[in-house]
Design a protein around this motif. Structure first.
Motif, PDB file in Angstrom:
ATOM      1  N   PRO A  27      13.785  10.916  -2.485  1.00 19.88           N
ATOM      2  CA  PRO A  27      14.276  10.279  -3.649  1.00 19.88           C
ATOM      3  C   PRO A  27      12.990   9.510  -4.353  1.00 19.88           C
ATOM      4  CG  PRO A  27      15.029   9.012  -1.795  1.00 19.88           C
ATOM      5  CD  PRO A  27      14.418  10.441  -1.253  1.00 19.88           C
ATOM      6  N   GLU A  28      13.207   9.294  -5.597  1.00 17.42           N
ATOM      7  CA  GLU A  28      12.077   8.524  -6.219  1.00 17.42           C
ATOM      8  C   GLU A  28      12.632   7.066  -6.607  1.00 17.42           C
ATOM      9  OE1 GLU A  28       9.858  12.149  -8.186  1.00 17.42           O
ATOM     10  OE2 GLU A  28      11.327  11.075  -9.676  1.00 17.42           O
ATOM     11  N   VAL A  29      11.709   6.331  -6.698  1.00 16.07           N
ATOM     12  CA  VAL A  29      12.073   5.015  -7.301  1.00 16.07           C
ATOM     13  C   VAL A  29      11.332   4.363  -8.587  1.00 16.07           C
ATOM     14  CG1 VAL A  29      12.633   4.051  -5.176  1.00 16.07           C
ATOM     15  CG2 VAL A  29      10.229   3.894  -5.810  1.00 16.07           C
ATOM     16  N   LEU A  30      11.846   3.634  -9.625  1.00 19.45           N
ATOM     17  CA  LEU A  30      11.135   3.261 -10.647  1.00 19.45           C
ATOM     18  C   LEU A  30      10.203   2.220 -10.524  1.00 19.45           C
ATOM     19  CD1 LEU A  30      10.808   3.784 -13.800  1.00 19.45           C
ATOM     20  CD2 LEU A  30      12.808   2.232 -14.146  1.00 19.45           C
ATOM     21  N   MET A  31       9.181   2.354 -10.820  1.00 24.04           N
ATOM     22  CA  MET A  31       7.959   1.190 -10.632  1.00 24.04           C
ATOM     23  C   MET A  31       7.458   0.987 -12.184  1.00 24.04           C
ATOM     24  SD  MET A  31       5.893   1.556  -7.084  1.00 24.04           S
ATOM     25  CE  MET A  31       5.583  -0.107  -7.034  1.00 24.04           C
ATOM     26  N   MET A  44      -0.398  -5.376 -11.349  1.00 21.34           N
ATOM     27  CA  MET A  44       0.056  -4.948 -10.010  1.00 21.34           C
ATOM     28  C   MET A  44       1.143  -4.089 -10.551  1.00 21.34           C
ATOM     29  SD  MET A  44      -1.625  -6.062  -7.544  1.00 21.34           S
ATOM     30  CE  MET A  44      -2.770  -7.483  -7.127  1.00 21.34           C
ATOM     31  N   ALA A  45       1.401  -2.879  -9.468  1.00 23.78           N
ATOM     32  CA  ALA A  45       2.696  -2.122  -9.783  1.00 23.78           C
ATOM     33  C   ALA A  45       3.969  -2.985  -8.835  1.00 23.78           C
ATOM     34  CB  ALA A  45       2.339  -0.867  -9.120  1.00 23.78           C
ATOM     35  N   VAL A  46       4.957  -3.019  -9.630  1.00 18.26           N
ATOM     36  CA  VAL A  46       6.060  -3.765  -8.941  1.00 18.26           C
ATOM     37  C   VAL A  46       7.388  -3.203  -9.536  1.00 18.26           C
ATOM     38  CG1 VAL A  46       4.731  -6.002  -8.799  1.00 18.26           C
ATOM     39  CG2 VAL A  46       6.275  -5.198 -10.790  1.00 18.26           C
ATOM     40  N   PHE A  47       8.426  -3.645  -8.859  1.00 18.13           N
ATOM     41  CA  PHE A  47       9.793  -2.896  -9.328  1.00 18.13           C
ATOM     42  C   PHE A  47      10.179  -3.846 -10.536  1.00 18.13           C
ATOM     43  CE2 PHE A  47       9.820  -2.538  -4.581  1.00 18.13           C
ATOM     44  CZ  PHE A  47       9.305  -1.048  -4.556  1.00 18.13           C
ATOM     45  N   PHE A 178       6.885   4.152 -14.187  1.00 16.97           N
ATOM     46  CA  PHE A 178       6.667   5.710 -13.770  1.00 16.97           C
ATOM     47  C   PHE A 178       7.461   5.754 -12.560  1.00 16.97           C
ATOM     48  CE2 PHE A 178       3.799   3.034 -11.804  1.00 16.97           C
ATOM     49  CZ  PHE A 178       3.563   3.401 -10.423  1.00 16.97           C
ATOM     50  N   TRP A 179       8.230   6.933 -12.200  1.00 13.45           N
ATOM     51  CA  TRP A 179       8.869   7.486 -11.092  1.00 13.45           C
ATOM     52  C   TRP A 179       8.027   7.887 -10.126  1.00 13.45           C
ATOM     53  CZ3 TRP A 179      13.851   6.200 -10.903  1.00 13.45           C
ATOM     54  CH2 TRP A 179      14.597   5.990 -11.867  1.00 13.45           C
ATOM     55  N   THR A 180       8.402   7.557  -8.877  1.00  3.81           N
ATOM     56  CA  THR A 180       7.494   8.148  -7.772  1.00  3.81           C
ATOM     57  C   THR A 180       8.310   8.024  -6.397  1.00  3.81           C
ATOM     58  OG1 THR A 180       5.417   8.038  -6.426  1.00  3.81           O
ATOM     59  CG2 THR A 180       6.351   5.948  -7.199  1.00  3.81           C
ATOM     60  N   SER A 181       8.014   8.788  -5.428  1.00  2.51           N
ATOM     61  CA  SER A 181       8.633   8.375  -4.222  1.00  2.51           C
ATOM     62  C   SER A 181       7.919   7.197  -3.748  1.00  2.51           C
ATOM     63  CB  SER A 181       8.421   9.741  -3.221  1.00  2.51           C
ATOM     64  OG  SER A 181       7.128   9.708  -2.776  1.00  2.51           O
ATOM     65  N   ALA A 182       8.627   6.644  -2.523  1.00  3.68           N
ATOM     66  CA  ALA A 182       8.140   5.318  -2.033  1.00  3.68           C
ATOM     67  C   ALA A 182       6.751   5.763  -1.291  1.00  3.68           C
ATOM     68  CB  ALA A 182       8.929   4.853  -0.964  1.00  3.68           C
ATOM     69  N   GLN A 183       6.539   6.948  -0.622  1.00  4.88           N
ATOM     70  CA  GLN A 183       5.454   7.333  -0.005  1.00  4.88           C
ATOM     71  C   GLN A 183       4.482   7.761  -0.951  1.00  4.88           C
ATOM     72  OE1 GLN A 183       4.924   7.098   3.289  1.00  4.88           O
ATOM     73  NE2 GLN A 183       2.943   7.299   2.363  1.00  4.88           N
ATOM     74  N   GLY A 184       5.015   8.260  -2.131  1.00  3.01           N
ATOM     75  CA  GLY A 184       3.978   8.433  -3.157  1.00  3.01           C
ATOM     76  C   GLY A 184       3.331   7.487  -3.702  1.00  3.01           C
ATOM     77  N   ALA A 185       3.840   6.182  -3.830  1.00  2.00           N
ATOM     78  CA  ALA A 185       3.486   4.761  -4.299  1.00  2.00           C
ATOM     79  C   ALA A 185       2.268   4.593  -3.486  1.00  2.00           C
ATOM     80  CB  ALA A 185       4.647   4.017  -4.625  1.00  2.00           C
ATOM     81  N   LEU A 186       2.893   4.473  -2.029  1.00  2.00           N
ATOM     82  CA  LEU A 186       1.759   4.108  -1.143  1.00  2.00           C
ATOM     83  C   LEU A 186       0.704   4.921  -1.071  1.00  2.00           C
ATOM     84  CD1 LEU A 186       4.275   3.540   1.886  1.00  2.00           C
ATOM     85  CD2 LEU A 186       3.101   1.746   0.646  1.00  2.00           C
ATOM     86  N   GLU A 193      -5.111   4.297  -7.336  1.00  2.00           N
ATOM     87  CA  GLU A 193      -4.516   4.426  -8.557  1.00  2.00           C
ATOM     88  C   GLU A 193      -3.698   3.233  -9.095  1.00  2.00           C
ATOM     89  OE1 GLU A 193      -2.810   8.179  -8.177  1.00  2.00           O
ATOM     90  OE2 GLU A 193      -4.467   9.131  -7.685  1.00  2.00           O
ATOM     91  N   ILE A 194      -3.035   2.467  -8.089  1.00  2.00           N
ATOM     92  CA  ILE A 194      -2.409   1.314  -8.534  1.00  2.00           C
ATOM     93  C   ILE A 194      -2.825   0.314  -7.239  1.00  2.00           C
ATOM     94  CG2 ILE A 194      -0.614   2.556  -9.578  1.00  2.00           C
ATOM     95  CD1 ILE A 194       1.173   2.338  -7.046  1.00  2.00           C
ATOM     96  N   LYS A 195      -2.329  -0.936  -7.717  1.00  2.00           N
ATOM     97  CA  LYS A 195      -2.428  -1.921  -7.030  1.00  2.00           C
ATOM     98  C   LYS A 195      -1.081  -2.531  -6.333  1.00  2.00           C
ATOM     99  CE  LYS A 195      -7.018  -3.376  -8.265  1.00  2.00           C
ATOM    100  NZ  LYS A 195      -7.894  -4.487  -9.059  1.00  2.00           N
ATOM    101  N   LEU A 196      -1.014  -2.998  -5.153  1.00  2.00           N
ATOM    102  CA  LEU A 196       0.165  -3.450  -4.669  1.00  2.00           C
ATOM    103  C   LEU A 196      -0.047  -4.999  -3.869  1.00  2.00           C
ATOM    104  CD1 LEU A 196       1.506  -0.389  -2.760  1.00  2.00           C
ATOM    105  CD2 LEU A 196       2.180  -1.079  -5.069  1.00  2.00           C
TER     106      LEU A 196
END
Length: 262
Positions: A27-31, A44-47, A178-186, A193-196
């Protein structure tokens, strides 16, 4: 008058929005990526989410009274804020019921931008809150005497199902959705590509455990929400930032020197 003072931190709320992956995978989550000009988590990339406003506390108190206290006023206010911020930042009408279409959601978002409060929007469109759509997931309060703006943030889960809806960035606090899987964001973070920030990384690691929204919801309901206050542990020789061991997180510590600050 509702007492909205929060001496321990700035109350905030965010919704982790799930959708089914178009390719049938995880599943994907919105960030969202916050504007670099923002004081908190700039760049930063957040929810999606934000602080709880006085109007949210007022509506939360009304909801609590209408439900004879089934939901506490403070909790109701945070859920209202999560719904409002989601509509405001993404254009998605989550936690709401009524005649909701792409057109009415866009109009409601525009009105919300003008009023800054959810109650008049509900009245104008004949909508009601449906807070059963969102599930309490976590609460993070990273107290730090060296950080002037500390947020006490409650995280919720919600599901879009197919997710076949339009989203649009607000271009004020945020610069990208953007939509991404949680692992995709990691993985994106590992590639630079993004900062967390620390809480977002830990939540993504937890979300990566789930093969569906149903799995995430089941764990959220099985593990009581505890306030996570990260602590510095120097027992290993190198300072580690640690969190509770029993809150559902697979990774509970990180070298302090690698932690991204908001």
């Amino acid at each position: 008058m509702t007492n909205t003072s929060q001496p321990d931190g700035i109350p905030a709320a965010t919704i982790i929005i799930f959708r089914n992956a178009p390719d049938g995978g995880a599943p994907e989550v919105l960030m969202t990526v916050r504007s670099r000009t923002m004081v908190f988590a700039g760049g930063m990339a957040v929810f999606p989410g934000g602080r709880v406003d006085p109007e949210d506390f007022e509506l939360g108190a009304t909801i609590s009274a209408d439900t004879s206290g089934a939901i506490a006023p403070d909790e109701a206010a945070h859920q209202v804020a999560a719904v409002r911020e989601t509509l405001e930042e993404t254009g998605l009408a989550l936690g709401l019921a009524g005649d909701i279409t792409a057109e009415t959601a866009a109009a409601a978002r525009a009105m919300l931008d003008q009023t800054g409060a959810l109650a008049p929007v509900l009245d104008a469109f004949g909508w009601t809150l449906d807070l059963d759509q969102i599930v309490p997931f976590a609460r993070w309060f990273p107290k730090n005497e060296n950080i002037p703006r500390v947020y006490d943030t409650r995280f919720y889960l919600a599901d879009l199902g197919t997710g076949a809806v339009d989203i649009a960035v607000d271009n004020s606090e945020n610069t990208r959705l953007f939509w991404t899987s949680a692992q995709g964001a990691l993985d994106m973070a590992e590639r630079g590509e993004i900062k967390l920030i620390f809480p977002t990384r830990r939540n993504l690691e937890r979300l990566a455990l789930f093969a569906s929204f149903e799995e995430a919801r089941a764990q959220a309901k099985a593990i009581p929400v505890k306030t996570i206050v990260p602590q510095i542990d120097t027992s290993s020789g190198k300072p580690m930032l640690t969190i509770l061991e029993d809150a559902g997180y697979p990774v509970t510590q990180e070298l302090l020197e690698t932690v991204a600050r908001g």
